[in-house]
Design a protein around this motif. Structure first.
Motif, short mmCIF file in Angstrom:
data_model
loop_
_atom_site.label_atom_id
_atom_site.label_comp_id
_atom_site.label_asym_id
_atom_site.label_seq_id
_atom_site.Cartn_x
_atom_site.Cartn_y
_atom_site.Cartn_z
N TYR A 54 0.86 -1.18 0.00
CA TYR A 54 0.00 0.00 0.00
C TYR A 54 0.90 1.23 0.00
CZ TYR A 54 -2.96 3.74 1.83
OH TYR A 54 -3.62 4.95 2.00
N PHE A 55 0.53 2.26 -0.77
CA PHE A 55 1.33 3.49 -0.80
C PHE A 55 0.40 4.70 -0.69
CE2 PHE A 55 0.44 2.32 -5.23
CZ PHE A 55 -0.07 3.50 -5.76
N HIS A 56 0.95 5.75 -0.10
CA HIS A 56 0.24 7.03 0.05
C HIS A 56 1.27 8.14 -0.19
CE1 HIS A 56 -3.06 9.56 1.95
NE2 HIS A 56 -2.10 10.41 1.67
N ASN A 57 1.13 8.85 -1.30
CA ASN A 57 2.07 9.89 -1.69
C ASN A 57 1.39 11.25 -1.69
OD1 ASN A 57 3.85 7.79 -2.19
ND2 ASN A 57 3.49 7.81 -4.41
N GLU A 58 2.10 12.25 -1.20
CA GLU A 58 1.64 13.64 -1.27
C GLU A 58 2.68 14.44 -2.06
OE1 GLU A 58 -1.09 15.08 -0.14
OE2 GLU A 58 -1.96 13.48 1.11
N PHE A 59 2.24 15.04 -3.17
CA PHE A 59 3.11 15.89 -3.98
C PHE A 59 2.63 17.33 -3.84
CE2 PHE A 59 3.14 11.70 -5.91
CZ PHE A 59 4.51 11.47 -6.09
N THR A 60 3.51 18.20 -3.40
CA THR A 60 3.12 19.58 -3.10
C THR A 60 4.07 20.57 -3.79
OG1 THR A 60 4.39 19.41 -1.04
CG2 THR A 60 2.02 19.06 -0.89
N GLY A 118 -2.83 4.04 -3.23
CA GLY A 118 -3.28 2.82 -3.89
C GLY A 118 -2.50 1.62 -3.38
N PHE A 119 -2.54 0.55 -4.17
CA PHE A 119 -1.82 -0.65 -3.77
C PHE A 119 -1.27 -1.35 -5.01
CE2 PHE A 119 -6.24 -1.95 -4.32
CZ PHE A 119 -6.13 -3.08 -5.11
N GLU A 120 -0.19 -2.10 -4.79
CA GLU A 120 0.46 -2.88 -5.83
C GLU A 120 0.45 -4.35 -5.44
OE1 GLU A 120 3.94 0.50 -6.58
OE2 GLU A 120 4.40 -1.44 -5.63
N THR A 121 0.28 -5.19 -6.41
CA THR A 121 0.47 -6.62 -6.21
C THR A 121 1.45 -7.12 -7.27
OG1 THR A 121 -1.40 -7.18 -7.65
CG2 THR A 121 -1.84 -6.98 -5.29
N GLU A 122 2.34 -7.99 -6.89
CA GLU A 122 3.25 -8.63 -7.84
C GLU A 122 3.42 -10.09 -7.46
OE1 GLU A 122 7.30 -7.25 -7.73
OE2 GLU A 122 6.98 -6.22 -5.83
N ILE A 123 3.45 -10.93 -8.47
CA ILE A 123 3.52 -12.38 -8.27
C ILE A 123 4.61 -12.94 -9.17
CG2 ILE A 123 2.27 -14.56 -8.43
CD1 ILE A 123 -0.32 -13.00 -8.10
N GLU A 124 5.42 -13.83 -8.62
CA GLU A 124 6.42 -14.58 -9.39
C GLU A 124 6.23 -16.07 -9.09
OE1 GLU A 124 10.20 -13.13 -8.21
OE2 GLU A 124 9.99 -11.20 -9.22
N TYR A 125 6.35 -16.88 -10.12
CA TYR A 125 6.14 -18.32 -9.93
C TYR A 125 7.04 -19.09 -10.89
CZ TYR A 125 3.68 -22.81 -9.53
OH TYR A 125 3.38 -24.14 -9.30
N ARG A 126 7.91 -19.92 -10.34
CA ARG A 126 8.75 -20.78 -11.15
C ARG A 126 8.04 -22.11 -11.31
NH1 ARG A 126 13.75 -20.01 -12.56
NH2 ARG A 126 14.10 -18.45 -10.93
N ASP A 140 -5.20 5.81 -7.03
CA ASP A 140 -6.24 6.82 -6.84
C ASP A 140 -5.55 8.18 -6.75
OD1 ASP A 140 -8.51 8.26 -6.31
OD2 ASP A 140 -8.61 7.67 -4.20
N SER A 141 -5.64 8.96 -7.81
CA SER A 141 -4.97 10.25 -7.89
C SER A 141 -5.99 11.37 -7.82
CB SER A 141 -4.17 10.35 -9.20
OG SER A 141 -3.65 11.64 -9.39
N VAL A 142 -5.77 12.36 -6.96
CA VAL A 142 -6.70 13.48 -6.80
C VAL A 142 -5.91 14.79 -6.74
CG1 VAL A 142 -8.42 14.57 -5.31
CG2 VAL A 142 -8.40 12.09 -5.57
N VAL A 143 -6.27 15.73 -7.60
CA VAL A 143 -5.66 17.06 -7.59
C VAL A 143 -6.29 17.86 -6.46
CG1 VAL A 143 -5.34 19.20 -8.88
CG2 VAL A 143 -5.19 16.99 -10.05
N GLN A 144 -5.46 18.40 -5.58
CA GLN A 144 -5.94 19.14 -4.42
C GLN A 144 -5.86 20.64 -4.61
OE1 GLN A 144 -3.02 17.19 -2.00
NE2 GLN A 144 -4.54 15.93 -0.95
N ARG A 145 -4.95 21.08 -5.46
CA ARG A 145 -4.79 22.52 -5.70
C ARG A 145 -4.25 22.72 -7.11
NH1 ARG A 145 -0.50 26.12 -4.15
NH2 ARG A 145 0.52 24.35 -3.12
#
Length: 821
Positions: free
Chosen positions: A603-609, A648-656, A671-676
């Motif tokens: 899970y990630f939560h980024n703030e760009f200002t 949002g969130f990322e999933t990654e799978i590897e399988y041999r 989920d991207s939202v413009v705040q200003r």
């Protein structure tokens, strides 16, 4: 007589003994002590491992690790060796080659790979080689098999979770990379430790050829603590290959395909005693599938090293590209290709010294430089000339967005002389960067490493539009880093650090960073569930503005206007300054089926200002600035006025699946939202044909998504390897995105503007690669992109390539290891 014979006999024995001792001493002087420690990917020592010292393919000596994982033996000095380690439950692991000298010997520590999924080593996340298993940050490592026969670096980057590549059109069209919804210019890109970013963060991925690239690391979070400005959303680290074989290895590949496409690539690499060398050159030519869209790129890569002894490594790397491409513009929106082109002539180079003063103390000094030469030319006025309006119009077109809205008409393509335009016109932006970087790191004990670093950058650049004076800047930037990294009980791993950026434009800024990884269960190849890893990271990033944005600063423009100070106060406009970010992420990684599979959920939560935003002329007029009062006003202005968050969130799978078949895939929700947004606040736009629908003509509206950032992205790859056959099927899956068509109709109105929401259509791009070894020296290969020939646009109005096919042959000579008798 007997006494004399006794003395004579004793003298002979003494002489023989002296000779033997002297020979022993001379032999010792010509031998090298080789030692090291063997650990698993989590840093635990591996006892009882078999160690083999190899000279080429010949075993020179053998040893076994003790209870502390240590090994040692002597070998003839002045030779190049590798160390091979085998142990139960681990894959056989071979070290990089090294040159052993009699004075310092060599210390070769080996991290063994498990028999499940290979554990790669990252430098990008920590500043020193660290197994990814011990890192709490989100990092992906790609090696040459991941992008075999793919000519551009941007192609394998599409198969990384959280990464979205957007290209305006076909080969040669501007390509940007977004990490977890960040802007495309918010990533630090390094080539052999040299920042490849132009001043202000932009990197043209369309020009980065894969020739000579040995590995790619992608850190999906800010790391300004280590890398300073521009590491706002993530870091991408490209490393050039090295020569490794005693006999020179020559390779040559040539292929051709549709759209008059052909590519050639050749390389030579090897070692000679304590020297290694590698040189490669590749050239790509294509006409693409639409008119006036030709592209060619010639790239040279070189890597040259000298190891006077095992504790010191001197290295010089260089990369040079010469690119030219036609720029047809948004062909689907105008129906006519633009008569324009771009030329770039770029060079990256570095000279470094790596020193292991002791087994615990490592130092590095690097000098590097960057020379970028960018030239855009619009050679002639293009379009249908309207003498009454003095503009050039596009062809009549009907445009339909993926959201179902449709418009028809002719858009203004170019402006005539009455608007200050003349042809040919140009935009030129040369820039230079020189830097010195010094790092020292010390292993306090087996569970703690301290790191400190300093960097100074001298940046110089110029921008100039036709008919306007050139704008030049020079910035002297200082960066300082302090970091602690270590573990507790080989189960809890941490990295704590902070950077201090002293930028020549915006001054001081601190960028702390921390990451944690904890194993609830250690990895094992004997359990259905094992290797349960919890990970968390936090970081702040910073980015300096570009020269161009600094040159069209809204603050400077208002300050020069009558009554400008009142407007500055009214709108809260500040001088151009840094963009900033803050990110949190965390998740869990789990190994399954006796370690044959791995799944990761983050899970990630980024703030760009304080994002620098372009303010169009319409917004300037709405603010009360007459459009003709300042020559720069007709080109708009820039201000730190945008803020948005992405989570949002990322999933990654590897399988041999088995020894021949390996599968991986991933999905990212953003989920991207413009705040200003200053532009949206001052100049809201509406198409009269769609009443009540607000449109962001030049930038996204507040509350809307970032342009071209897809909420849903995914990828998959299926790789098959057999003795002579190799094949790979991969796919990039991208959902609908918000965007703008940026059009003005022939009446200078908005009737051609389409609503932003879901304007760009979803697409699925499938690629197929394969090769077959005819002989030990000759391989046939083929590369198919967009296998289903799907018609789509990554940027609205810019058609991507349909099915493309390249096929050719690769020749390999030399490179065999020497043998001993």
């Amino acid at each position: 007589m007997l006494f004399l014979r006794t003395i004579t006999r004793a003298s002979k024995h003494a002489a023989v003994l002296f000779f033997l001792l002297a020979a022993s001493v001379l032999h010792a002087a010509d031998s090298a002590a080789i030692r090291g420690t063997v650990t698993d990917p989590l840093g635990a020592v591996v006892a009882g491992a078999r160690i083999e010292l190899l000279g080429g393919h010949v075993i020179i000596a053998t040893a076994q690790t003790d209870s502390n994982g240590h090994y040692s033996f002597n070998a003839p000095a002045g030779e190049r060796y590798t160390v091979r380690v085998t142990a139960p439950t681990f894959e056989s692991t071979v070290s990089n080659s090294f040159f052993a000298t009699s004075g310092s010997g060599a210390t070769v520590d080996v991290v063994m790979a498990t028999k499940t999924l290979t554990q790669e080593v990252t430098v990008t996340a920590t500043g020193r080689p660290t197994p990814t298993a011990q890192v709490g940050a989100s990092v992906t490592v790609l090696t040459q098999p991941d992008y075999k026969y793919q000519p551009e670096v941007q192609d394998p980057l599409r198969l990384v979770p959280g990464v979205q590549v957007t290209q305006t059109g076909q080969m040669g069209g501007t390509s940007g990379l977004s990490i977890r919804g960040g802007n495309t210019n918010a990533n630090k890109v390094l080539i052999d430790g040299v920042p490849a970013n132009d001043i202000g963060g932009a990197v043209e991925f369309a020009n980065i050829d894969s020739v000579g690239i040995d590995r790619i690391e992608v850190l999906r979070e800010p790391n300004s603590a280590l890398y300073g400005s521009d590491a706002l959303a993530g870091v991408i680290n490209l490393t050039t290959a090295r020569g490794t074989t005693p006999l020179p290895l020559f390779t040559y590949a040539a292929d051709g395909g549709n759209f008059t496409t052909y590519r050639q690539e050749g390389s030579i690499g090897g070692t000679y005693r304590n020297f290694d060398y590698y040189s490669a050159y590749g050239r790509m030519n294509t006409q693409n599938s639409i008119p006036d869209a030709g592209f060619h790129n010639g790239t040279y890569a070189g890597n040259f090293g000298w190891d006077p002894n095992a504790r010191n490594d001197f290295r010089f790397t260089t990369r040079h590209l010469n690119e030219a491409s036609s720029q047809p513009n948004a062909y689907l929106l105008y129906g006519i290709p633009d008569s324009a082109g771009v030329q770039e002539n770029d060079t990256y180079y570095s000279a470094s010294w790596d020193n292991h003063a002791t087994d615990r103390w490592h130092n590095q000094i690097r000098y590097g430089g960057l020379r970028l030469h960018y030239l855009y030319n619009d050679y002639a006025a293009t379009g249908i000339y309207d003498p009454d309006l003095d503009v050039y119009l596009g062809a009549p077109v009907t445009i339909t967005g993926a959201n179902g809205y449709t418009v028809s008409g002719q858009a203004i393509f170019q402006y005539g002389a009455s608007y200050g335009s003349s042809y040919p016109n140009f935009y030129v932006a040369p820039s230079k960067r020189d830097f010195v970087y010094a790092q020292t790191d010390y292993q306090v004990n087996p569970h703690l490493v301290a790191l400190g670093a300093f960097k100074y950058e001298d940046e110089r650049g110029t921008t100039q539009d036709s008919g306007l004076p050139a704008t030049s800047i020079e910035r002297g930037n200082y960066s300082y880093t302090i970091q602690l990294a270590g573990d507790f009980w080989n189960r809890l791993y941490y990295t704590l650090g902070s950077g201090l950026e002293d930028n020549g434009l915006f001054g001081f800024a601190a960028t702390p960073r921390a990451s944690l990884a904890y194993y609830l269960a250690r990895p094992s190849g004997n359990h259905l569930l094992s290797g349960t890893k919890l990970h968390f990271s936090f970081g702040k990033g910073i980015k300096e503005p570009s020269i161009y944005y600094q040159s069209i600063s809204l603050y400077d423009m208002l300050a020069a206007e009558p009554g400008g100070q009142q407007l500055i106060a009214q709108y809260g406009v500040q001088p151009i300054g840094p963009e900033t970010s803050r990110t949190y992420d965390g998740g869990v990684e789990q190994q399954l089926w006796n370690g044959r599979a791995r799944i990761n959920l983050s899970y990630f939560h980024n703030e760009f200002t304080n994002g620098v935003e372009f303010v169009p002329q319409a917004a300037l007029i709405a603010m009360g600035i007459p459009g003709g009062s300042d020559p720069a006003a007709q080109f708009g202005a820039a201000v730190n006025s945008q803020a948005f968050r992405t989570l949002g969130f990322e999933t990654e799978i590897e399988y041999r699946l088995n020894s021949h078949l390996f599968a991986r895939g991933g999905y990212t929700y953003t989920d991207s939202v413009v705040q200003r947004s200053f532009s949206s606040e001052t100049a809201p736009t509406e198409n009269p044909d769609f009443p009540g629908i607000a449109i962001g003509a030049f930038s996204p509206l507040i509350g809307a998504r970032q342009f071209r950032v897809a909420p849903h992205t995914g990828y998959f790859a299926l790789n098959y390897a057999q003795s002579k056959w190799n094949a790979s099927l991969s796919g990039t899956l991208v959902g609908r995105r918000d965007d703008s068509d940026f059009l003005t109709d022939a009446e200078f109105g908005n009737t051609l503007l389409l609503p932003n929401r879901n304007l760009d259509g979803a697409y699925q791009r499938l690629d197929l690669n394969g090769d077959y070894a005819l002989t030990h020296h000759i391989t046939m290969y083929a590369n198919l992109q967009n296998l289903l020939s799907e018609h789509y646009s990554e940027s609205f109005g810019y058609p991507a390539l349909p099915l493309t096919l390249r096929a050719g042959m690769r020749f390999t000579f030399g490179g065999e290891s020497w043998s001993r008798k």
